[in-house]
Motif scaffolding. Structure first.
Motif, short mmCIF file in Angstrom:
data_model
loop_
_atom_site.label_atom_id
_atom_site.label_comp_id
_atom_site.label_asym_id
_atom_site.label_seq_id
_atom_site.Cartn_x
_atom_site.Cartn_y
_atom_site.Cartn_z
N TYR A 158 -18.26 60.29 30.22
CA TYR A 158 -18.69 59.21 31.13
C TYR A 158 -20.21 59.12 31.26
O TYR A 158 -20.72 58.39 32.12
N ALA A 159 -20.93 59.85 30.41
CA ALA A 159 -22.40 59.89 30.53
C ALA A 159 -23.04 58.52 30.41
O ALA A 159 -24.02 58.22 31.10
N ASP A 160 -22.50 57.67 29.52
CA ASP A 160 -23.08 56.34 29.33
C ASP A 160 -22.30 55.26 30.07
O ASP A 160 -22.55 54.07 29.89
N LYS A 161 -21.35 55.68 30.89
CA LYS A 161 -20.53 54.72 31.63
C LYS A 161 -20.78 54.78 33.14
O LYS A 161 -20.63 53.78 33.85
N LEU A 162 -21.15 55.96 33.63
CA LEU A 162 -21.42 56.15 35.05
C LEU A 162 -22.86 56.66 35.22
O LEU A 162 -23.40 57.32 34.33
N THR A 163 -23.46 56.36 36.35
CA THR A 163 -24.82 56.84 36.61
C THR A 163 -24.80 58.34 36.85
O THR A 163 -23.77 58.91 37.23
N SER A 164 -25.94 58.96 36.65
CA SER A 164 -26.01 60.41 36.87
C SER A 164 -25.74 60.77 38.31
O SER A 164 -25.18 61.84 38.60
N SER A 165 -26.12 59.89 39.24
CA SER A 165 -25.85 60.17 40.66
C SER A 165 -24.35 60.13 40.95
O SER A 165 -23.84 60.92 41.74
N THR A 166 -23.65 59.21 40.29
CA THR A 166 -22.19 59.15 40.45
C THR A 166 -21.54 60.39 39.87
O THR A 166 -20.63 60.99 40.47
N LEU A 167 -22.00 60.82 38.70
CA LEU A 167 -21.46 62.03 38.09
C LEU A 167 -21.75 63.26 38.94
O LEU A 167 -20.90 64.15 39.07
N ALA A 168 -22.93 63.31 39.55
CA ALA A 168 -23.27 64.43 40.43
C ALA A 168 -22.34 64.46 41.64
O ALA A 168 -21.92 65.54 42.09
N HIS A 169 -22.02 63.27 42.16
CA HIS A 169 -21.08 63.19 43.28
C HIS A 169 -19.70 63.68 42.86
O HIS A 169 -19.02 64.42 43.59
N ARG A 170 -19.26 63.27 41.65
CA ARG A 170 -17.95 63.72 41.15
C ARG A 170 -17.94 65.24 41.01
O ARG A 170 -16.94 65.90 41.31
N LEU A 171 -19.04 65.81 40.54
CA LEU A 171 -19.13 67.27 40.41
C LEU A 171 -19.00 67.94 41.77
O LEU A 171 -18.32 68.97 41.92
N ALA A 172 -19.67 67.38 42.78
CA ALA A 172 -19.62 67.96 44.13
C ALA A 172 -18.20 67.95 44.67
O ALA A 172 -17.76 68.91 45.33
N VAL A 173 -17.47 66.87 44.41
CA VAL A 173 -16.09 66.77 44.88
C VAL A 173 -15.22 67.79 44.15
O VAL A 173 -14.38 68.47 44.77
N LEU A 174 -15.40 67.92 42.84
CA LEU A 174 -14.62 68.89 42.08
C LEU A 174 -14.92 70.32 42.53
O LEU A 174 -14.03 71.17 42.61
N ALA A 175 -16.18 70.58 42.84
CA ALA A 175 -16.56 71.90 43.35
C ALA A 175 -15.87 72.16 44.69
O ALA A 175 -15.33 73.26 44.93
N LYS A 176 -15.84 71.15 45.54
CA LYS A 176 -15.21 71.30 46.84
C LYS A 176 -13.72 71.56 46.69
O LYS A 176 -13.15 72.39 47.42
N TRP A 177 -13.07 70.86 45.75
CA TRP A 177 -11.63 71.07 45.53
C TRP A 177 -11.36 72.52 45.15
O TRP A 177 -10.44 73.16 45.67
N HIS A 178 -12.16 73.07 44.24
CA HIS A 178 -11.94 74.45 43.80
C HIS A 178 -12.19 75.44 44.93
O HIS A 178 -11.45 76.43 45.06
N HIS A 179 -13.20 75.19 45.75
CA HIS A 179 -13.47 76.07 46.89
C HIS A 179 -12.32 76.04 47.89
O HIS A 179 -11.89 77.09 48.39
N GLU A 180 -11.82 74.84 48.17
CA GLU A 180 -10.76 74.70 49.18
C GLU A 180 -9.48 75.40 48.76
O GLU A 180 -8.75 75.92 49.59
N TYR A 181 -9.21 75.40 47.45
CA TYR A 181 -7.96 75.99 46.97
C TYR A 181 -8.14 77.40 46.41
O TYR A 181 -7.21 77.98 45.84
N GLY A 182 -9.34 77.95 46.59
CA GLY A 182 -9.56 79.35 46.24
C GLY A 182 -9.72 79.64 44.77
O GLY A 182 -9.48 80.77 44.32
N PHE A 183 -10.15 78.66 43.97
CA PHE A 183 -10.35 78.87 42.55
C PHE A 183 -11.85 79.00 42.24
O PHE A 183 -12.69 78.47 42.98
N PRO A 184 -12.19 79.67 41.15
CA PRO A 184 -13.60 79.75 40.74
C PRO A 184 -14.17 78.34 40.49
O PRO A 184 -13.47 77.48 39.95
#
Length: 313
Positions: free
Chosen positions: A55-81
């Motif tokens: 999605y590098a050329d389809k979404l802005t870097s700020s959008t991708l950074a937000h997606r990363l933050a959400v994915l990080a939060k999901w892993h923290h909430e469910y106890g995964f690395p």
């Protein structure tokens, strides 16, 4: 000993601490990764890196950074690395920012003269309208534009105004109380004052709409179906954007699709800048905490920017 009732109360207050927009944004990001991309959770650093690259050329870097933050939060909430902290993922994001640099697109500010044109068109349309439902929408839209402009409100602020939290101040204007807002992290509530004006008055527009719609409580701005029935749930931010564009188009303004709900906020900031408001005055009125945020909204005159830079010398 904790009982089921207390556990339910804990869940209730945890959910209350998460704003509706945040929940929606979180859900959208997870669905995009799982359904659109076809990714599996928990994820590996390699899978995350591949997702970003796709999605590098389809979404802005700020959008991708937000997606990363959400994915990080999901892993923290469910106890995964957390795979987003892996060196591979960080290098991919750095490469995306370097390769796909972009200039942030800003909404076209609605200038005061343009607002006058739209309001004149709305008022003429209201007088000429023989359709009760259309007339209601026009009166509502006039209140949205004038209140949104003179208070520099975001779309979510306009949709969160409730009639029972509006207080009229004789010969002065009115005050709007928000139990929660985006900038009110401690949920203490914020009150905004709305001035009564001789022309383009937001207070008069508010009174006209409340009277015509016979509203006494609930969301101030509601949807109206083709039969004239109200949807008493709050309007969405996207609906506000569509209303701004429809009004701009109806009034004959050029390139109406360049407007958004932020056009009202940027338009007011531009007007305040042109009329000699200081940066401090503008920030206090709108509710901005960071000068950089305020400076991004100011139009072409740059008086406030110049004053701000002079102070730094």
């Amino acid at each position: 000993m904790p009982d089921s009732k207390n556990i339910d109360l804990v869940s209730f207050y945890v959910n209350a601490a998460t704003r509706e927009n945040t929940v929606r944004s979180y859900r959208t990001a997870i669905e995009h990764y799982e359904r659109h991309w076809g990714g599996l959770l928990p994820a590996t650093p390699t899978a995350i890196a591949q997702y970003l690259s796709h999605y590098a050329d389809k979404l802005t870097s700020s959008t991708l950074a937000h997606r990363l933050a959400v994915l990080a939060k999901w892993h923290h909430e469910y106890g995964f690395p957390d795979p987003t902290k892996a060196p591979l993922v960080k290098k991919v994001m750095k490469g995306i920012r370097a390769t796909h640099a972009y200039q942030t697109k800003q909404a076209r500010p609605l200038q005061l003269e343009e607002l006058k044109i739209i309001i004149q068109w709305l008022e003429e349309s209201i007088k000429e309208s023989k359709d009760y439902r259309k007339g209601l929408r026009l009166i509502r839209n006039k209140a949205i534009l004038l209140l949104g402009f003179w208070r520099a409100f975001r779309a979510d602020e306009l949709t969160n105004i409730h009639v029972e939290y509006v207080t009229m101040i004789p010969n002065k204007g009115m005050s709007l109380y928000f139990p929660t807002t985006k900038g009110d992290r401690d949920n203490k509530g914020v009150t905004y004052k709305v001035p009564a004006l001789q022309k383009l008055c937001p207070v008069t527009a508010y009174q006209d709409w409340v009277t015509a719609a016979e509203l006494s409580k609930g969301p101030l701005f509601v949807g109206i179906d083709r039969w004239g029935h109200f949807n008493h749930k709050s309007m969405t931010s996207n609906t506000i954007i569509n209303i701004v564009r429809e009004c701009a188009s109806g009034a004959g303004l050029l390139h109406p699709d360049a407007f958004s709900s932020h056009s009202l906020r940027r338009g007011f900031a531009s007007w305040a800048d042109s009329n000699g408001w200081s940066l401090k005055e503008l920030m206090e009125y709108v509710g901005w905490k960071d000068p950089k945020t305020a400076l991004r909204y100011i139009g072409s005159s740059h008086k406030i920017q110049q004053h701000f830079i002079e102070q730094l010398k």
